[in-house]
Design a protein around this motif. Structure first.
Motif, PDB file in Angstrom:
ATOM      1  N   SER A  79       1.230  -0.971   0.150  1.00 13.45           N
ATOM      2  CA  SER A  79      -0.662  -0.126   0.143  1.00 13.45           C
ATOM      3  C   SER A  79       0.825   1.458  -0.209  1.00 13.45           C
ATOM      4  CB  SER A  79      -0.902  -0.130   1.410  1.00 13.45           C
ATOM      5  OG  SER A  79      -1.911  -1.118   0.853  1.00 13.45           O
ATOM      6  N   ASP A  80       1.246   0.887   0.757  1.00 12.25           N
ATOM      7  CA  ASP A  80       3.185   2.434   0.871  1.00 12.25           C
ATOM      8  C   ASP A  80       3.727   2.662  -0.525  1.00 12.25           C
ATOM      9  OD1 ASP A  80       2.094   3.082   3.574  1.00 12.25           O
ATOM     10  OD2 ASP A  80       4.088   1.686   4.120  1.00 12.25           O
ATOM     11  N   THR A  85       3.492   5.486  -5.870  1.00 11.21           N
ATOM     12  CA  THR A  85       3.675   5.338  -7.248  1.00 11.21           C
ATOM     13  C   THR A  85       2.249   6.554  -7.745  1.00 11.21           C
ATOM     14  OG1 THR A  85       4.596   3.583  -7.241  1.00 11.21           O
ATOM     15  CG2 THR A  85       3.119   4.355  -9.009  1.00 11.21           C
ATOM     16  N   LEU A  86       1.451   6.634  -7.057  1.00 12.40           N
ATOM     17  CA  LEU A  86       0.173   7.634  -7.112  1.00 12.40           C
ATOM     18  C   LEU A  86       0.593   9.217  -7.252  1.00 12.40           C
ATOM     19  CD1 LEU A  86      -2.419   5.702  -6.125  1.00 12.40           C
ATOM     20  CD2 LEU A  86      -2.268   6.284  -8.106  1.00 12.40           C
ATOM     21  N   ARG A  87       1.208   9.165  -6.334  1.00 11.86           N
ATOM     22  CA  ARG A  87       2.003  10.642  -5.200  1.00 11.86           C
ATOM     23  C   ARG A  87       2.658  10.937  -6.588  1.00 11.86           C
ATOM     24  NH1 ARG A  87       3.684  12.413   0.210  1.00 11.86           N
ATOM     25  NH2 ARG A  87       1.190  11.867   0.704  1.00 11.86           N
ATOM     26  N   ALA A  88       4.089   9.945  -7.102  1.00  7.05           N
ATOM     27  CA  ALA A  88       4.926  10.965  -8.204  1.00  7.05           C
ATOM     28  C   ALA A  88       4.587  11.263  -9.304  1.00  7.05           C
ATOM     29  CB  ALA A  88       6.497   9.551  -8.240  1.00  7.05           C
ATOM     30  N   ALA A  89       3.603  10.287  -9.545  1.00  7.96           N
ATOM     31  CA  ALA A  89       2.467  10.858 -11.125  1.00  7.96           C
ATOM     32  C   ALA A  89       1.647  11.605 -10.940  1.00  7.96           C
ATOM     33  CB  ALA A  89       1.219   9.154 -11.256  1.00  7.96           C
TER      34      ALA A  89
END
Length: 299
Positions: A79-80, A85-89
């Motif tokens: 989950s982390d 990954t989502l934050r970077a995207a």
């Protein structure tokens, strides 16, 4: 420990999917792999860790006792990685990021209508808003700044004064008798975390403190506001939370002295980040916003 000894992320994904489905075959379908590939990844993971993670029972695979103990940790790890990954995207073409932890009702009713003003002064900045009550580790939660109600005590952080709080006794128009100065026999609506508000208000306005404990209880100001407008009883609410309801006539103020609570609102920043330019700018901005009206509220 050498990082070369750490399990491969794909093997951990195979473990999590197989544990969730109880099947290597169904895990393979989800991960777009062959059943043999998933089986091989699980086997390699077991060999690397030196333990058996699954047992075969009839046509299914079930976790071993050690596999059961490892599963929550592996799920949290994945989950982390997903959040990272989502934050970077989402950070593409973003010039800066600010994560704000806010009291739930303060955030929805006071901060959100004003936050566009701050963002317009910082083009390209991305904001993340989360609801939190009580102190927590800012760095561990990935939070830059928090809005706190209570005393200026927060481990490892600096608390800057924002404002005090004044609450008003209000009721739906249909329950308010002409010239009423006390709620009378109508039910009182309480915030669980503020059990003494009504006794204090009654004592300050010529009533009996003993009458201030009856009525219904709620764990957030947002629920308390909805209950009051629905006519469930009289509520003590911070004025800034009910500007809209008072302006529209959905709530009426019961005649009497407002009550100043004995704690305040604070802007919380980690000690090591107290000189951060963006956080200083946010602190100055929100302080100016509060200065333009009455205090906001927690809950």
């Amino acid at each position: 420990m050498s990082r070369s000894m750490m399990p491969d992320l794909t093997a951990l994904q195979a473990f999590e999917a197989a544990a969730r489905h109880g099947s290597f075959t169904r895990a393979a379908v989800e991960l777009n792999l062959t059943q043999s590939a998933v089986s091989r990844q699980i086997k390699d993971l077991e060999a690397q860790l030196g333990v058996a993670l699954f047992q075969r029972v009839r046509q299914r695979v079930v976790l071993s006792s050690l596999g059961e103990r490892l599963r929550p940790e592996i799920e949290r790890l994945l989950s982390d990685v997903e959040r990272l990954t989502l934050r970077a995207a989402s950070a593409r073409d973003v010039s800066g990021h600010l994560t704000i932890a806010t009291l739930p009702t303060f955030g929805s009713r006071w901060l959100m209508p004003r936050l566009p003003d701050f963002l317009s002064a910082h083009p390209g900045m991305q904001a993340t808003i989360i609801s939190r009550s009580g102190s927590f580790d800012l760095a561990e939660a990935g939070v830059d700044v928090a809005i706190h109600y209570g005393k200026p005590v927060w481990p490892g952080a600096t608390c800057s004064f924002l404002c005090t709080e004044t609450v008003l006794a209000v009721v739906a128009p249909g329950l308010l008798a002409d010239g009423a100065t006390l709620p009378g026999t109508m039910p009182l609506l309480h915030l669980d975390s503020r059990p003494m508000l009504w006794p204090q208000w009654l004592a300050a306005n010529g009533g009996d403190m003993a009458d201030g404990f009856r009525g219904h209880r709620f764990d957030q100001f947002s629920l308390l506001i909805e209950a009051a407008t629905a006519g469930m009883g009289a509520a003590l609410l911070p004025s800034y939370l009910i500007e809209r309801e008072i302006a529209q006539g959905d709530l009426k103020v019961i005649a009497g002295e407002p009550l100043d609570t004995d704690q305040g609102y604070w802007i919380v920043v980690a000690e090591e980040r107290s000189s951060d330019f963006l956080l200083q700018g946010f602190t100055a901005w929100i302080t100016r916003q509060v200065g333009q009206g009455e205090p906001a509220a927690s809950g």
